[in-house]
Design a protein around this motif. Structure first.
Motif: not given
Length: 488
Positions: A287-301
């Motif tokens: 789930r590379g794309e979904a995880r990369a997008r999710m991690l970007r959001t979660e780190l900033a959050a």
């Protein structure tokens, strides 16, 4: 959520992906701020394809960090189909020639640089003190801390002389474990003094040699902390940076591994790891794309919520940027890449009581279940022997509990195993074979920790590389090398 926070988060994520072709989402993310990727087994389909892949990735960012695990020996990404042309760490430790280790690592770096890879997630600097260790084994230079330290420094020096960045792993030391962190959380019960006396010398040596990166281990050390090392500020910041003086990039082992994933999830591990002092996050391939997008959001959050200091995320992003800037392979061409691998493999052999082989041996290859780190990499001796002796018969043994095929009464028999001490069913089958055919030659291509008393003829390669198989075949067939090792 500011653009700056998202940019910092992107820089810390080292995503993976499935297949031999870079997906469009990844190319967009690289163009937008992702600073590095990690390649795995499924991304490899030969040298030409890999060179094309890295060129495609780097077209979006010429300074991209492209990493993979090329340890030599059992763990190779470049040579999945045939096995590594360079022996692994245990064989190099057995040869115990620091210049040979340095030149082997330089050959690996040269090959990587030529294919567009600028980060090698190697060397393994764990001291393998536990014979039942299911994940380190032949990936270690051995069980003596000072010898492992010396070879770790030599490997780092040779690899990084090509401009390819090295990554010492797995901090603080995975060598005394009996659990594979891909599947569960290993717990190390040693006290601090006992643990550090064994595990820390190689990391100190690698740091002193200027290693560019260090990879974390998903292990729990109650003597230091109540959380795994990957998310432990005590270990990553106080010990690795504070006491050992490491100033480079700290990269996590894959966040997909059960040791941390089952406890915190991908995002929870990522936030905790960055807060603890890690800089780069190996995400894995699923789930590379979904995880990369999710991690970007979660780190900033996490920064916005006060769970992760903004300055820590900015510092991590800057360290990854510095690593990418440092990892610039130069023009480093040598003509001894395979020769040096064979020279090292020959030096690593341990032989006792070998007979003269005839023209038609039977080669019984006892198959084992590869660890996730090794994957489905080719290994064994049968194909090499059959290539030199066309009348040889190669028999894969996938179920050691099943009866073995009928064997000729007088012809030579080779039994090829890997880590015989860790596989009870294979051990029982080999001992039964030796009882019936005491003239069997036992060839150990893993850790040589168990030689049955009945094995009068024994050969250990100290690893399952292609180079080791070729060196073993030379010795068994009486064909000595014609060329000496090339000069340094």
């Amino acid at each position: 959520m500011s653009a700056e926070l998202l940019r910092w988060a992107d820089a810390c994520i080292l995503p993976g992906f499935d297949g031999p072709t870079a997906p469009d989402w990844l190319l967009r993310r690289i163009a937008g701020g992702v600073r590095g990727v990690v390649l795995y087994h499924g991304n490899m389909d030969g040298p030409e394809q890999l060179a094309d892949l890295t060129a495609t990735l780097r077209a979006e960012n010429p300074d991209l960090l492209i990493g993979l695990d090329e340890e030599g020996g059992d763990v190779t990404r470049l040579h999945l189909a045939e096995g590594s042309p360079w022996p692994g760490n245990l064989a190099l430790g057995r040869a115990d020639d620091l210049d040979l280790t340095r030149r082997t690592a330089r050959a690996i770096g040269t090959r990587l640089a030529g294919l567009g890879v600028n980060l090698d997630l190697a060397p393994v600097v764990d001291v393998n003190t536990e014979s039942g260790n299911p994940v380190i084994g032949t990936r270690s230079f051995g069980s003596d801390p000072e010898r492992v330290a010396a070879h770790s420094a030599a490997f780092v020096t040779g690899l990084q002389s090509t401009g390819v960045a090295g990554c010492a792993k797995h901090f603080p030391g995975h060598g005394s474990t009996t659990v594979d962190s891909h599947h569960d959380l290993p717990v190390v019960t040693e006290g601090r003094a006992e643990f550090e006396a064994t595990a820390f010398p190689p990391f100190r040596a690698a740091v002193a040699a200027g290693v560019a990166a260090v990879m974390t281990a998903h292990i729990l050390l109650p003597a230091y902390d109540r959380v795994p090392a990957t998310v432990s500020r005590t270990l990553l910041t106080d010990v690795l940076r504070g006491r050992l003086g490491f100033q480079g990039a700290v990269i996590t082992d894959s966040l997909e591994m059960d040791a941390v994933h089952d406890r915190y999830g991908i995002a929870g591990t990522a936030v905790r790891a960055i807060a603890a002092g890690a800089d780069g996050l190996c995400v894995g391939t699923h789930r590379g794309e979904a995880r990369a997008r999710m991690l970007r959001t979660e780190l900033a959050a996490a920064v916005t919520a006060g769970e992760l200091p903004a300055e820590r995320l900015a510092e991590a992003a800057e360290r990854i940027a510095r690593l990418a800037d440092r990892a610039r392979p130069g023009r480093c061409l040598t003509d001894d890449q395979d020769d040096i691998g064979m020279a090292a493999a020959r030096r690593a052999l341990l032989a006792d009581g070998l007979p003269e082989l005839g023209e038609a041996p039977v080669v019984l290859e006892f198959q084992d279940e590869p660890t996730p780190a090794i994957g489905a990499t080719a290994w064994g001796l049968g194909e090499v022997v059959a290539g030199r002796l066309p009348r040889a018969r190669v028999v894969p043994v996938t179920d050691p509990a099943a009866p073995l095929p009928p064997l000729p009464a007088g012809g030579p028999v080779l039994a090829v195993v890997r880590d015989l001490h860790r596989h009870p069913a294979t051990r029982a089958a080999v001992e039964a074979l030796l009882a019936a055919r005491p003239d069997t030659v036992l060839v150990e291509m893993g850790l040589p920790h168990h030689r049955p008393a009945a094995a009068a003829a024994y050969l250990a390669t100290h690893g399952a590389s292609r180079a080791g198989a070729l060196a073993a075949a030379e010795l068994l067939l009486g064909r000595r090398p014609q060329r000496p090792a090339p000069p340094a």
